[in-house]
Design an enzyme around this catalytic site. Structure first.
Site, PDB file in Angstrom:
ATOM      1  CG  ASP A 111      85.258   2.131   7.638  1.00  0.00           C
ATOM      2  OD1 ASP A 111      84.913   2.709   8.452  1.00  0.00           O
ATOM      3  OD2 ASP A 111      84.385   1.282   7.110  1.00  0.00           O
ATOM      4  CD  GLU A 112      82.979   7.042  11.102  1.00  0.00           C
ATOM      5  OE1 GLU A 112      83.041   8.443  11.100  1.00  0.00           O
ATOM      6  OE2 GLU A 112      82.278   6.409  11.498  1.00  0.00           O
TER       7      GLU A 112
HETATM    8  C1  LIG Z   1      72.697   6.684  15.894  1.00  0.00           C
HETATM    9  C2  LIG Z   1      72.202   6.902  14.743  1.00  0.00           C
HETATM   10  C3  LIG Z   1      72.758   6.560  13.616  1.00  0.00           C
HETATM   11  N1  LIG Z   1      72.020   6.724  12.665  1.00  0.00           N
HETATM   12  C4  LIG Z   1      72.888   6.689  11.122  1.00  0.00           C
HETATM   13  C5  LIG Z   1      74.076   7.236  11.149  1.00  0.00           C
HETATM   14  C6  LIG Z   1      74.929   6.296  10.423  1.00  0.00           C
HETATM   15  O1  LIG Z   1      74.771   6.493   8.820  1.00  0.00           O
HETATM   16  C7  LIG Z   1      74.685   4.888  10.676  1.00  0.00           C
HETATM   17  C8  LIG Z   1      75.473   4.249  11.783  1.00  0.00           C
HETATM   18  O2  LIG Z   1      75.444   5.386  12.831  1.00  0.00           O
HETATM   19  P1  LIG Z   1      76.580   5.118  14.203  1.00  0.00           P
HETATM   20  O3  LIG Z   1      76.531   6.255  14.879  1.00  0.00           O
HETATM   21  O4  LIG Z   1      75.847   4.008  14.862  1.00  0.00           O
HETATM   22  O5  LIG Z   1      77.970   4.870  13.491  1.00  0.00           O
HETATM   23  P2  LIG Z   1      78.784   5.600  12.431  1.00  0.00           P
HETATM   24  O6  LIG Z   1      78.549   6.972  12.670  1.00  0.00           O
HETATM   25  O7  LIG Z   1      78.817   4.870  11.083  1.00  0.00           O
HETATM   26  O8  LIG Z   1      80.199   5.143  13.335  1.00  0.00           O
HETATM   27  C9  LIG Z   1      80.701   3.920  13.910  1.00  0.00           C
HETATM   28  O9  LIG Z   1      81.279   3.043  12.933  1.00  0.00           O
HETATM   29  C10 LIG Z   1      82.674   3.635  12.653  1.00  0.00           C
HETATM   30  C11 LIG Z   1      83.434   2.861  11.679  1.00  0.00           C
HETATM   31  C12 LIG Z   1      83.375   4.192  13.523  1.00  0.00           C
HETATM   32  O10 LIG Z   1      84.570   4.273  13.630  1.00  0.00           O
HETATM   33  C13 LIG Z   1      82.692   4.847  14.743  1.00  0.00           C
HETATM   34  O11 LIG Z   1      83.284   4.954  16.004  1.00  0.00           O
HETATM   35  C14 LIG Z   1      81.279   4.144  15.000  1.00  0.00           C
HETATM   36  O12 LIG Z   1      80.415   4.929  15.813  1.00  0.00           O
HETATM   37  O13 LIG Z   1      73.189   5.077  11.215  1.00  0.00           O
HETATM   38  C15 LIG Z   1      70.746   6.825  12.256  1.00  0.00           C
HETATM   39  O14 LIG Z   1      70.271   7.049  11.270  1.00  0.00           O
HETATM   40  N2  LIG Z   1      69.836   7.028  13.505  1.00  0.00           N
HETATM   41  C16 LIG Z   1      70.546   7.261  14.984  1.00  0.00           C
HETATM   42  O15 LIG Z   1      69.866   7.270  15.515  1.00  0.00           O
END
Ligand SMILES: Cc1cn([C@H]2C[C@H](O)[C@@H](COP(=O)(O)OP(=O)(O)O[C@H]3O[C@H](C)C(=O)[C@H](O)[C@H]3O)O2)c(=O)[nH]c1=O
Length: 340
Positions: A126-127
C-alpha cells in the site's frame, strides 16, 4: 501445477511457502531465493523435506540464470515476493532497491513472456499510494487511489507494479497485483517495528520510536495475507489490482505499548528518536474489492494476531536470537546509533 515462489526464504514469502506446501500437496512449490541478509533457510525447516517442495538459490535480476531456470522448470505460475523491503535501508542504499525490485521484476516478466505462463502475480504494497493525513480517519486507499510514492522503496515497488500492468496491456501477459498493508507474524526479520520491539524489549534494550510515535499503520496478520494472495492468484481477474488489509489501524506508540504490556516490560524502555526522512503518516486500506469479489475476510484482528505473534517470538528464540547478535548488531548501530 508448478509454482515458482520468489523470495520464499523471507518473511511473507516464507509464510506463503508453508501455506501452499501444506494446502496443495498436488502442486509443486519451487522456492527461488537469493538468501540475502533477510533470507533464512531456517524459516523453511518445517517444509524442507516435503515431496512437493524444492529450493533453488538464485537472483531474480540475473537474466541468464532466470531464463535457464524457466527453460528447465516451465512453471505454470510465478508469484513474486522477492524484494528489498525495508524503507530505512532504501534511504541509505536506493540502488539495490532498483536492481531487485524493478530489474528483478522485469526479468521475471520477460521470462514469463518468453516461456509462457498461466499467471504471474506481483506482491506489492500500500506504500505505492503514498500516505493519508492523520486528521482524516475517513480516508482509505482504494485500487483507484493514484500512485504517489514517498521513499525509494515505495518508488521501486510502484515502478515494478507499472511494469507488471504494462506487460499485461502490451503483451497480454496474464498478471494480477496485490497491495497489502503492514504485515506481522512469525519469521519477521527483526529490523521491522514489531519484531524489533519484541526482541529488544525481551533483552531490556531501548526501543527506538521515530518522531512522536504518532504515525499510523494498518496491521495485517501474515497468514491472512497468504490466504488473500492464494485467492487472487486462483480467482482474481487478470490485469487487476487487489488491495489487502483488515482495518486494524494503530499508532506506532500504541503498538509498542501493547507489546510492552503483554511482555510485562516498562514503558521507560521507549526512546523517541529522530524521525525517518519523508516518513509516511498514515496507511489505511479499503478492502471492499477483495472482500466482495473474492470473499476474503481476515481471521485475525490486531488484538488476536499480536498475542499469537508475541507467543511465537517467545517460543522460537533460536530463530531470532542469532540474527540480532553478530552482524545485525553492527547494522543496528549504524542505522540507529545516532538516534539512540
Ligand atoms: C523499524 C522502526 C520503525 N518505526 C516506525 C516507522 C513506521 O511508521 C512504523 C513501521 O515501520 P517498519 O519499518 O516496520 O514498516 P513500514 O515502513 O511501515 O513498511 C512496512 O510495511 C509496508 C506496507 C511495506 O511494504 C514494507 O516493506 C514494510 O517494511 O514504525 C519506528 O518508530 N521505530 C523503528 O525502529
Amino acid at each position: 501445477m508448478k509454482i515458482i515462489v520468489t523470495g520464499g526464504a523471507g518473511f511473507i514469502g516464507g509464510n506463503f511457502v508453508h501455506y501452499m506446501v501444506n494446502k496443495y500437496p498436488e502442486d509443486m512449490i519451487i522456492n527461488l531465493d537469493l538468501l540475502t541478509y533477510a533470507g533464512n533457510l531456517e524459516t523453511l525447516k518445517p517444509v524442507e523435506n516435503a515431496p512437493n517442495y524444492k529450493f533453488v538459490k538464485g537472483d531474480i535480476a540475473d537474466r541468464a540464470f532466470i531464463f535457464k531456470l524457466f527453460e528447465e522448470e516451465k512453471p505454470d505460475v510465478v508469484i513474486n515476493f522477492a524484494a528489498e523491503s525495508h524503507v530505512d535501508r532504501s534511504i541509505t542504499d536506493p540502488e539495490s532497491f532498483v536492481r531487485t525490485n524493478v530489474m528483478g521484476t522485469t526479468t521475471l516478466l520477460d521470462a514469463c513472456r518468453t516461456y509462457g505462463i498461466k499467471r504471474y502475480h506481483q506482491v506489492s504494497t500500500d506504500e505505492v499510494y503514498g500516505d493519508l493525513p492523520l486528521d482524516r480517519p475517513d480516508l482509505f486507499f482504494t485500487e483507484e487511489t493514484p500512485l504517489h510514492t514517498s521513499s525509494p522503496y515505495s518508488s521501486s515497488k510502484a515502478s515494478a507494479d507499472l511494469f507488471v500492468l504494462a506487460y499485461h496491456r502490451t503483451y497480454g501477459l496474464p498478471v494480477t497485483v496485490s497491495r497489502c498493508s503492514n504485515n506481522y507474524g512469525p519469521y519477521h526479520f527483526p529490523e521491522k517495528l514489531i519484531p524489533l520491539i519484541i526482541s529488544r524489549a525481551l533483552n531490556d534494550e531501548e526501543l527506538p520510536v521515530y518522531g512522536k510515535g504518532e504515525n499510523v499503520r494498518d496491521w495485517l496478520y501474515v497468514t491472512d495475507h497468504c490466504k488473500a494472495i492464494d485467492l487472487v492468484v486462483r480467482k482474481g481477474k487478470v490485469g487487476e489490482v487487489y488491495n489487502i488489509g483488515g482495518h486494524n489501524e494503530r499508532t506506532n506508540l500504541e503498538v509498542v505499548k501493547t507489546i510492552l504490556k503483554a511482555l510485562n516490560k516498562p514503558e521507560s524502555l521507549i526512546k523517541f528518536v529522530t524521525d525517518r526522512p519523508g516518513h509516511d503518516r498514515r496507511y489505511a486500506i479499503d478492502p471492499t474489492k477483495i472482500e466482495t469479489e473474492l470473499g476474503w475476510k481476515p481471521e485475525y484482528t490486531f488484538d488476536t494476531g499480536i498475542v499469537k505473534t508475541i507467543e511465537w517470538y517467545l517460543n522460537n528464540k533460536e530463530w531470532w536470537e542469532h540474527i540480532i547478535s553478530g552482524e545485525y548488531t553492527k547494522y543496528f548501530e549504524n542505522m540507529y546509533g545516532e538516534r539512540l
